[in-house]
Design a protein around this motif. Structure first.
Motif, mmCIF file in Angstrom:
data_model
loop_
_atom_site.group_PDB
_atom_site.id
_atom_site.type_symbol
_atom_site.label_atom_id
_atom_site.label_comp_id
_atom_site.label_asym_id
_atom_site.label_seq_id
_atom_site.Cartn_x
_atom_site.Cartn_y
_atom_site.Cartn_z
ATOM 1 N N VAL A 282 0.820 -1.214 -0.106
ATOM 2 C CA VAL A 282 0.116 -0.048 0.008
ATOM 3 C C VAL A 282 0.856 1.385 0.085
ATOM 4 O O VAL A 282 1.641 1.333 1.047
ATOM 5 C CB VAL A 282 -0.739 -0.094 1.156
ATOM 6 N N LEU A 283 0.819 1.982 -1.105
ATOM 7 C CA LEU A 283 1.518 3.299 -1.160
ATOM 8 C C LEU A 283 0.640 4.599 -0.292
ATOM 9 O O LEU A 283 1.542 5.055 0.515
ATOM 10 C CB LEU A 283 1.584 3.709 -2.539
ATOM 11 N N TYR A 284 -0.613 4.426 -0.542
ATOM 12 C CA TYR A 284 -1.327 5.519 0.260
ATOM 13 C C TYR A 284 -2.985 5.018 0.295
ATOM 14 O O TYR A 284 -3.191 4.029 -0.406
ATOM 15 C CB TYR A 284 -1.613 6.650 -0.812
ATOM 16 N N THR A 285 -3.367 5.605 1.236
ATOM 17 C CA THR A 285 -4.982 5.316 1.649
ATOM 18 C C THR A 285 -5.289 6.854 1.244
ATOM 19 O O THR A 285 -4.831 7.747 1.550
ATOM 20 C CB THR A 285 -5.101 4.805 2.976
ATOM 21 N N LYS A 286 -6.745 6.566 0.830
ATOM 22 C CA LYS A 286 -7.431 7.730 0.436
ATOM 23 C C LYS A 286 -9.143 7.595 0.788
ATOM 24 O O LYS A 286 -9.393 6.648 0.173
ATOM 25 C CB LYS A 286 -7.259 8.327 -0.884
ATOM 26 N N SER A 287 -9.527 8.356 1.420
ATOM 27 C CA SER A 287 -11.009 8.327 1.712
ATOM 28 C C SER A 287 -11.623 9.719 1.130
ATOM 29 O O SER A 287 -11.234 10.612 1.389
ATOM 30 C CB SER A 287 -11.332 8.099 3.196
ATOM 31 N N ILE A 295 -4.213 2.636 -2.624
ATOM 32 C CA ILE A 295 -3.347 2.598 -3.678
ATOM 33 C C ILE A 295 -2.015 1.792 -3.632
ATOM 34 O O ILE A 295 -1.419 2.056 -2.836
ATOM 35 C CB ILE A 295 -3.177 4.248 -4.000
ATOM 36 N N LEU A 296 -1.968 0.928 -4.400
ATOM 37 C CA LEU A 296 -0.958 -0.129 -4.293
ATOM 38 C C LEU A 296 0.442 0.339 -5.236
ATOM 39 O O LEU A 296 0.057 1.142 -6.259
ATOM 40 C CB LEU A 296 -1.463 -1.383 -4.773
ATOM 41 N N ASP A 297 1.347 -0.395 -4.952
ATOM 42 C CA ASP A 297 2.504 -0.120 -6.098
ATOM 43 C C ASP A 297 2.452 -1.012 -7.392
ATOM 44 O O ASP A 297 3.382 -1.220 -7.881
ATOM 45 C CB ASP A 297 3.902 -0.280 -5.231
ATOM 46 N N VAL A 332 -6.735 0.058 -6.160
ATOM 47 C CA VAL A 332 -6.409 0.578 -7.400
ATOM 48 C C VAL A 332 -4.885 0.620 -7.392
ATOM 49 O O VAL A 332 -4.046 0.333 -6.206
ATOM 50 C CB VAL A 332 -6.851 1.865 -7.443
ATOM 51 N N GLY A 333 -4.067 0.606 -8.874
ATOM 52 C CA GLY A 333 -2.725 0.711 -8.799
ATOM 53 C C GLY A 333 -2.428 2.142 -9.216
ATOM 54 O O GLY A 333 -3.244 3.078 -9.145
ATOM 55 N N PRO A 334 -1.045 2.247 -9.625
ATOM 56 C CA PRO A 334 -0.714 3.757 -9.654
ATOM 57 C C PRO A 334 -0.611 4.134 -11.090
ATOM 58 O O PRO A 334 -0.344 5.455 -11.316
ATOM 59 C CB PRO A 334 0.871 3.767 -9.294
ATOM 60 N N ILE A 335 -1.254 3.560 -12.249
ATOM 61 C CA ILE A 335 -1.237 3.675 -13.549
ATOM 62 C C ILE A 335 -2.164 4.841 -13.792
ATOM 63 O O ILE A 335 -3.267 4.795 -13.164
ATOM 64 C CB ILE A 335 -1.260 2.681 -14.208
ATOM 65 N N CYS A 336 -1.947 5.755 -14.682
ATOM 66 C CA CYS A 336 -2.738 6.746 -15.088
ATOM 67 C C CYS A 336 -3.801 6.263 -15.950
ATOM 68 O O CYS A 336 -3.961 7.026 -17.118
ATOM 69 C CB CYS A 336 -1.962 7.889 -15.542
ATOM 70 N N GLU A 337 -4.479 5.541 -15.603
ATOM 71 C CA GLU A 337 -5.720 4.858 -16.301
ATOM 72 C C GLU A 337 -6.850 4.707 -15.146
ATOM 73 O O GLU A 337 -6.689 3.944 -14.212
ATOM 74 C CB GLU A 337 -5.501 3.794 -17.073
#
Length: 384
Positions: A282-287, A295-297, A332-337
């Motif tokens: 997990v890179l980040y959590t966001k609510s 948000i995963l790597d 989700v992943g880090p890709i810009c899609e």
């Protein structure tokens, strides 16, 4: 499977994301598949397109499986890793000339031929290199696999195989090709099939077309029924190994053949899927007002199936405490899609930056479909 501190401590030392392969489970799966096939004198060619990791392939080759290839590079890789040429098949609707020549020079077991024009091309190239090509003619049986439309291959609307309307012409062309030997017939209706009645329907069609050729004086030595056996994505721990006995029993009961005719299979996913897990951090959590995000790597560059097929993979927090408070996350992943999503509203123990996440049943069509999109690093892997 992943809720223990030993696994957590080991994985914490690895740079993420990576593919983890459980080689003990792989060995057991292969052993059960081979035992069920050998009991019925069936032949298995492993489909390299599912997973071509060198160490995975080495174990499969050591077990005595053949290789089912869909490119010239897969043929060459099979040869390089010790698969006997007489156990290698070459399938695919669009074989390039150089790929055909590679396979001809290695004198592989058979080409699975998918069109009349391909028959003519293989015959001409075989003549040029002074070889005779063994072929199995792939017939489109028009059997609905009842699976995702992207991985259904046996309907009239699909691009694969020779349609029934052209079989008379195909048989005539084969008869006029001096550098082709019709070894058998090939069928494949799709992937991730869990309804055994689909394979029963396939057997009925195979019997019809085998008889059609034999009534016209053409003996069929090899009946290749493809693969397609599905795995349990929802319950990977409860059902880690498919029921190979039930699968092969369908063909044993309903496929008409004599003692001299061989039955061949092309299994991929069923052999390797459960042995692979994508491990990410997990890179980040966001609510927000409506969503919680992890948000995963890892992203669609490491595992394409959820984005391409909207496929389900079980997602787990590694080393989670029993009874921990759960939240629903979009993982989700880090890709810009926007499609870079592994699962929506996934119930998971409340997570934070640095937690490890396991995406299960990723041993098939996982690592092999990884890409460098966004200049991502090459995928890593770890073995048990």
């Amino acid at each position: 499977m992943f809720n223990n501190n030993t696994i957590l401590e080991r994985f914490a030392q690895q740079e993420t994301p990576f593919y983890y392969y459980d080689l003990q489970l792989l060995e057991e799966t292969l052993t059960q598949a081979k035992a069920a096939a050998d009991k019925r004198n069936f032949h298995i060619h492993y489909a390299l397109k599912a997973n071509f990791n060198d160490r995975v392939l080495a174990i499969i080759q050591e077990k005595g499986f053949g290789a089912d290839c869909v490119s010239g590079n897969e043929v060459q890789k099979s040869i390089d890793l010790g698969f006997p040429a007489d156990k290698i098949t070459f399938a695919g609707v669009g074989k390039a000339d150089k790929e055909i020549i590679t396979a001809l020079k290695h004198r592989i077991f058979a080409f699975n031929v998918e069109s009349i024009q391909e028959l003519e091309v293989i015959n001409a190239l075989a003549a040029e290199v002074g070889e005779t090509a063994n072929i199995s003619l792939r017939i489109n049986p028009n059997v609905d696999a009842h699976t995702h439309h992207y991985i259904t291959t046996g309907l009239d609307e699909n691009k694969f195989g020779v349609p029934n309307s052209e079989l008379e012409k195909a048989a005539a062309v084969i008869g006029n090709c001096a550098h082709i030997n019709l070894l058998g017939l090939h069928f494949h209706v799709g992937s991730q099939i869990t309804d055994m009645n689909v394979f029963k329907s396939l057997c009925v069609k195979v019997n019809e077309w085998k008889n059609w050729f034999e009534e016209r004086g053409t003996y069929i030595k090899v009946i290749n029924v493809g693969g397609g056996l599905g795995v349990d994505y929802q319950n990977p721990d409860a059902n880690p190994i498919p029921d190979f006995e039930a699968y092969f029993d369908i063909f044993d009961k309903f496929l008409e053949r004599n003692a001299q005719q061989e039955v061949h299979f092309e299994l991929g996913r069923a052999l390797v899927a459960q042995a692979g897990t994508l491990v990410s951090k997990v890179l980040y959590t966001k609510s927000g007002a409506k969503k919680n995000f992890l948000i995963l790597d890892a992203g669609m560059t490491e595992l394409m199936r959820p984005m391409l097929y909207q496929a389900y993979h079980k997602i787990e927090k590694i080393g989670a405490d029993v009874g921990a408070k759960e939240l629903n996350y979009d993982v989700v992943g880090p890709i810009c899609e926007s499609s870079d999503c592994f699962g929506k509203e996934v119930p998971l123990p409340q997570s934070q930056r640095g937690d490890l996440i396991a995406i299960r049943t990723a041993g098939a069509y996982g690592e092999v479909m990884a890409s460098r999109y966004n200049l991502r690093e090459e995928v890593r892997y770890v073995f048990s």
